[in-house]
Design a protein around this motif. Sequence first.
Motif, PDB file in Angstrom:
ATOM      1  N   ASN A  10     -20.337 -24.720  13.933  1.00  0.00           N
ATOM      2  CA  ASN A  10     -20.162 -25.347  13.045  1.00  0.00           C
ATOM      3  C   ASN A  10     -21.487 -26.034  12.613  1.00  0.00           C
ATOM      4  O   ASN A  10     -22.019 -26.164  13.334  1.00  0.00           O
ATOM      5  CB  ASN A  10     -19.467 -26.981  13.954  1.00  0.00           C
ATOM      6  CG  ASN A  10     -18.486 -27.551  13.323  1.00  0.00           C
ATOM      7  OD1 ASN A  10     -18.274 -27.942  12.643  1.00  0.00           O
ATOM      8  ND2 ASN A  10     -19.603 -28.956  13.257  1.00  0.00           N
ATOM      9  N   GLU A  11     -21.372 -26.131  11.045  1.00  0.00           N
ATOM     10  CA  GLU A  11     -22.802 -26.602  10.035  1.00  0.00           C
ATOM     11  C   GLU A  11     -22.866 -28.300  11.344  1.00  0.00           C
ATOM     12  O   GLU A  11     -24.168 -27.836  11.493  1.00  0.00           O
ATOM     13  CB  GLU A  11     -22.524 -27.002   9.059  1.00  0.00           C
ATOM     14  CG  GLU A  11     -23.359 -27.797   8.496  1.00  0.00           C
ATOM     15  CD  GLU A  11     -23.600 -28.210   7.381  1.00  0.00           C
ATOM     16  OE1 GLU A  11     -24.800 -28.046   6.514  1.00  0.00           O
ATOM     17  OE2 GLU A  11     -22.958 -27.670   6.534  1.00  0.00           O
ATOM     18  N   LYS A  75     -13.485 -24.691  15.474  1.00  0.00           N
ATOM     19  CA  LYS A  75     -11.886 -25.555  15.703  1.00  0.00           C
ATOM     20  C   LYS A  75     -11.585 -26.603  16.483  1.00  0.00           C
ATOM     21  O   LYS A  75     -11.150 -27.018  16.268  1.00  0.00           O
ATOM     22  CB  LYS A  75     -11.691 -24.581  17.406  1.00  0.00           C
ATOM     23  CG  LYS A  75      -9.799 -24.214  17.685  1.00  0.00           C
ATOM     24  CD  LYS A  75      -9.522 -23.140  18.804  1.00  0.00           C
ATOM     25  CE  LYS A  75      -9.633 -23.314  19.523  1.00  0.00           C
ATOM     26  NZ  LYS A  75      -9.148 -24.078  20.611  1.00  0.00           N
ATOM     27  N   SER A  76     -12.916 -26.778  17.585  1.00  0.00           N
ATOM     28  CA  SER A  76     -12.107 -28.417  17.999  1.00  0.00           C
ATOM     29  C   SER A  76     -12.678 -29.778  16.823  1.00  0.00           C
ATOM     30  O   SER A  76     -11.852 -30.838  16.986  1.00  0.00           O
ATOM     31  CB  SER A  76     -13.094 -28.257  18.851  1.00  0.00           C
ATOM     32  OG  SER A  76     -14.169 -28.675  18.986  1.00  0.00           O
ATOM     33  N   LYS A  77     -13.687 -29.298  16.444  1.00  0.00           N
ATOM     34  CA  LYS A  77     -14.366 -30.415  15.668  1.00  0.00           C
ATOM     35  C   LYS A  77     -14.834 -30.641  13.788  1.00  0.00           C
ATOM     36  O   LYS A  77     -15.104 -31.353  12.907  1.00  0.00           O
ATOM     37  CB  LYS A  77     -15.772 -30.493  15.884  1.00  0.00           C
ATOM     38  CG  LYS A  77     -15.879 -30.825  17.565  1.00  0.00           C
ATOM     39  CD  LYS A  77     -17.055 -30.906  17.675  1.00  0.00           C
ATOM     40  CE  LYS A  77     -17.425 -30.884  19.289  1.00  0.00           C
ATOM     41  NZ  LYS A  77     -18.505 -31.719  20.213  1.00  0.00           N
ATOM     42  N   ASN A  78     -13.995 -29.667  13.265  1.00  0.00           N
ATOM     43  CA  ASN A  78     -14.550 -29.305  11.958  1.00  0.00           C
ATOM     44  C   ASN A  78     -12.534 -28.759  11.302  1.00  0.00           C
ATOM     45  O   ASN A  78     -11.745 -28.509  11.537  1.00  0.00           O
ATOM     46  CB  ASN A  78     -15.016 -27.841  11.303  1.00  0.00           C
ATOM     47  CG  ASN A  78     -15.532 -27.748   9.889  1.00  0.00           C
ATOM     48  OD1 ASN A  78     -14.627 -28.153   9.083  1.00  0.00           O
ATOM     49  ND2 ASN A  78     -16.494 -27.676   9.663  1.00  0.00           N
ATOM     50  N   SER A  79     -12.311 -30.398  10.469  1.00  0.00           N
ATOM     51  CA  SER A  79     -11.088 -30.314   9.814  1.00  0.00           C
ATOM     52  C   SER A  79     -10.654 -29.044   8.969  1.00  0.00           C
ATOM     53  O   SER A  79      -9.548 -28.676   8.695  1.00  0.00           O
ATOM     54  CB  SER A  79     -10.868 -31.598   9.256  1.00  0.00           C
ATOM     55  OG  SER A  79     -11.919 -31.578   7.820  1.00  0.00           O
ATOM     56  N   ALA A  83      -8.976 -23.535   6.801  1.00  0.00           N
ATOM     57  CA  ALA A  83      -9.455 -23.074   5.350  1.00  0.00           C
ATOM     58  C   ALA A  83     -10.655 -21.958   4.937  1.00  0.00           C
ATOM     59  O   ALA A  83     -10.563 -21.010   4.878  1.00  0.00           O
ATOM     60  CB  ALA A  83      -9.790 -24.178   5.296  1.00  0.00           C
ATOM     61  N   ILE A  84     -11.822 -22.127   6.686  1.00  0.00           N
ATOM     62  CA  ILE A  84     -12.809 -21.479   6.427  1.00  0.00           C
ATOM     63  C   ILE A  84     -12.255 -20.393   7.548  1.00  0.00           C
ATOM     64  O   ILE A  84     -12.289 -18.809   7.239  1.00  0.00           O
ATOM     65  CB  ILE A  84     -13.807 -21.900   8.398  1.00  0.00           C
ATOM     66  CG1 ILE A  84     -14.217 -22.944   7.460  1.00  0.00           C
ATOM     67  CG2 ILE A  84     -14.775 -20.767   8.290  1.00  0.00           C
ATOM     68  CD1 ILE A  84     -15.115 -24.304   8.215  1.00  0.00           C
ATOM     69  N   ALA A  85     -11.024 -20.063   8.387  1.00  0.00           N
ATOM     70  CA  ALA A  85     -10.364 -18.672   8.501  1.00  0.00           C
ATOM     71  C   ALA A  85      -9.974 -18.409   7.761  1.00  0.00           C
ATOM     72  O   ALA A  85     -10.034 -16.760   7.710  1.00  0.00           O
ATOM     73  CB  ALA A  85      -9.569 -19.049  10.109  1.00  0.00           C
TER      74      ALA A  85
END
Length: 123
Positions: A10-11, A75-79, A83-85
């Motif tokens: 996560n960035e 997984k836990s912090k990026n809305s 879409a990334i997956a």
Amino acid sequence: MMKKIAILVNEDTMQRCSCGGCLGAFMGKRDSFARYEGDELELVGFTHSGGDLAKKLAALQKKGVDVVHISTCTKSKNSEYEAIAEACAEYFDVVGYTHGSPDSKGTGKMALELKARKPKEVE
């Protein structure tokens, strides 16, 4: 069998994280990497999912990546996790977490596991 692995973190989290959880799980073949027991692994990419993701995925494709692991923090912090997956699954198998449990110890959503939609080109 040699598996080429990339990890996308996560960035925002990468700004304050040492990434020790992801790297420790990879190096010890623990948690999401336990599935590779008996396989040789090569970490060929470690980056965050921000910026020009399509360009990053093209670079990973050139490196022959087989599987992209999306970090537990994504997984836990990026809305944009799903879409990334899905973007990664265009060319790579996807494991939607790195360390901890796939269901965030029962407190979160289950990690996605996707198969690549396009077969890997043989060189």
